[in-house]
Design an enzyme around this catalytic site. Structure first.
Site, short mmCIF file in Angstrom:
data_model
loop_
_atom_site.label_atom_id
_atom_site.label_comp_id
_atom_site.label_asym_id
_atom_site.label_seq_id
_atom_site.Cartn_x
_atom_site.Cartn_y
_atom_site.Cartn_z
N LYS A 1 38.11 31.03 68.42
CA LYS A 1 38.92 32.14 67.89
C LYS A 1 40.26 31.64 67.32
CE LYS A 1 39.09 34.42 71.82
NZ LYS A 1 38.28 33.64 72.78
N ARG B 1 40.91 42.64 75.45
CA ARG B 1 40.00 41.97 76.39
C ARG B 1 39.37 42.94 77.37
NH1 ARG B 1 42.41 36.63 75.90
NH2 ARG B 1 41.21 35.10 77.05
N ARG C 1 38.92 19.68 74.46
CA ARG C 1 40.28 20.13 74.11
C ARG C 1 41.32 19.39 74.96
NH1 ARG C 1 41.23 26.42 73.24
NH2 ARG C 1 40.88 26.70 75.46
N ARG D 1 46.34 22.50 78.43
CA ARG D 1 46.54 23.81 79.03
C ARG D 1 46.18 23.77 80.51
NH1 ARG D 1 43.96 28.43 75.21
NH2 ARG D 1 43.40 29.19 77.28
N ARG E 1 37.22 31.91 83.78
CA ARG E 1 37.50 32.61 82.51
C ARG E 1 36.21 33.14 81.89
NH1 ARG E 1 40.52 27.90 79.85
NH2 ARG E 1 40.33 29.06 77.91
P1 ADP Z 1 40.94 31.82 75.88
O1 ADP Z 1 40.44 32.83 74.92
O2 ADP Z 1 40.64 30.41 75.46
O3 ADP Z 1 40.52 32.07 77.31
P2 ADP Z 1 43.71 32.78 75.61
O4 ADP Z 1 44.79 31.88 75.12
O5 ADP Z 1 43.29 33.89 74.74
O6 ADP Z 1 42.51 31.81 75.97
O7 ADP Z 1 44.13 33.40 77.03
C1 ADP Z 1 44.59 32.62 78.10
C2 ADP Z 1 44.88 33.48 79.32
O8 ADP Z 1 45.93 34.41 79.02
C3 ADP Z 1 43.73 34.35 79.82
O9 ADP Z 1 42.87 33.63 80.66
C4 ADP Z 1 44.50 35.45 80.55
O10 ADP Z 1 44.97 35.01 81.80
C5 ADP Z 1 45.72 35.67 79.67
N1 ADP Z 1 45.48 36.68 78.61
C6 ADP Z 1 45.50 36.46 77.27
N2 ADP Z 1 45.24 37.57 76.58
C7 ADP Z 1 45.04 38.55 77.50
C8 ADP Z 1 44.70 39.93 77.44
N3 ADP Z 1 44.51 40.54 76.24
N4 ADP Z 1 44.58 40.62 78.59
C9 ADP Z 1 44.77 40.03 79.78
N5 ADP Z 1 45.07 38.73 79.92
C10 ADP Z 1 45.21 37.98 78.81
#
Ligand code: ADP
Length: 196
Positions: free
Chosen positions: A13, A88, A127, A139, A150
């Site tokens: 993404k 999400r 990564r 990360r 996740r």
């Molecule tokens: P990825 O899609 O690779 O898991 P992101 O950078 O989108 O990584 O998200 C990393 C973390 O940030 C998630 O695991 C969560 O803890 C938090 N997070 C990000 N976006 C949201 C969201 N829309 N709602 C709740 N938690 C979020």
């Protein structure tokens, strides 16, 4: 155009959101990036969410909806945006519809990146290696254990959003296993079709 990039962690993404930012001038709105910036800045919000991100759990809907609400007020989001990692949950998707509606806008397109779950763990490991090779800090949530969590969280809370957007007739599914350039091409075709 307001577009949601949808898919599990590691689907690509972020990579594709950056391409769309370049080619279409649509800002990438990544709640993950925004939360990580808050953590790096040690802000009140950052301190509150740090442990949640480290575990790979979801931050509360109120927090991320508030962040997106504020972000949508910035001038660069006026002509549209690419939502990456948001929404999400179903409440987040409903809130986003309302936030856009109050600004006379809507989600135009949802790109679902379909990937084989077996490769996702490998992509996270990759990564980490690439980040270290570039001299960066990986990360905190790219450890195998957290990636597994996740993925579980994605399956339980986020995957049902596909049906939510399918009911609105907005989903285009793209093969996220294809080479990056091919994924870009497929997304570009879907965006072009919608813009017509
Ligand atoms: P990825 O899609 O690779 O898991 P992101 O950078 O989108 O990584 O998200 C990393 C973390 O940030 C998630 O695991 C969560 O803890 C938090 N997070 C990000 N976006 C949201 C969201 N829309 N709602 C709740 N938690 C979020």
């Amino acid at each position: 155009m307001n577009l949601v990039l949808f898919g599990p962690p590691g689907a690509g993404k972020g990579t594709q959101a950056k391409v769309l930012q370049e080619t279409r001038g649509l800002p990438q709105l990544s709640t993950g990036d925004m939360l990580r910036a808050a953590i790096a800045a040690k802000s009140e919000l950052g301190l509150k969410v740090e442990a949640i991100l480290a575990k790979g759990d979801l931050v509360s809907d109120d927090i991320v909806i508030g962040i997106i609400d504020q972000r949508l007020n910035q001038p660069d989001a006026a002509k549209g945006a690419v939502f990456d990692g948001f929404p999400r949950t179903i409440p987040q998707a409903e809130a986003l519809d309302k936030l856009l509606e109050s600004r006379g806008k809507k989600i135009d397109l949802v790109i679902e990146l379909k990937v084989d779950e077996a490769v996702l763990l490998g992509r996270a490991e990759q990564r980490v290696k690439e980040t270290i090779a570039k001299g960066g800090t990986p990360r905190a949530d790219d450890t195998p254990e957290t990636v597994k969590n996740r993925l579980d969280v994605y399956r339980k809370n986020t995957a049902p959003l596909v049906a939510y957007y399918q009911k609105q007739g907005k989903v285009v599914t793209v093969d996220g296993m294809a080479p990056i350039a091919d994924v870009t091409k497929a997304i570009d075709a879907a965006v072009a079709q919608k813009s017509r």
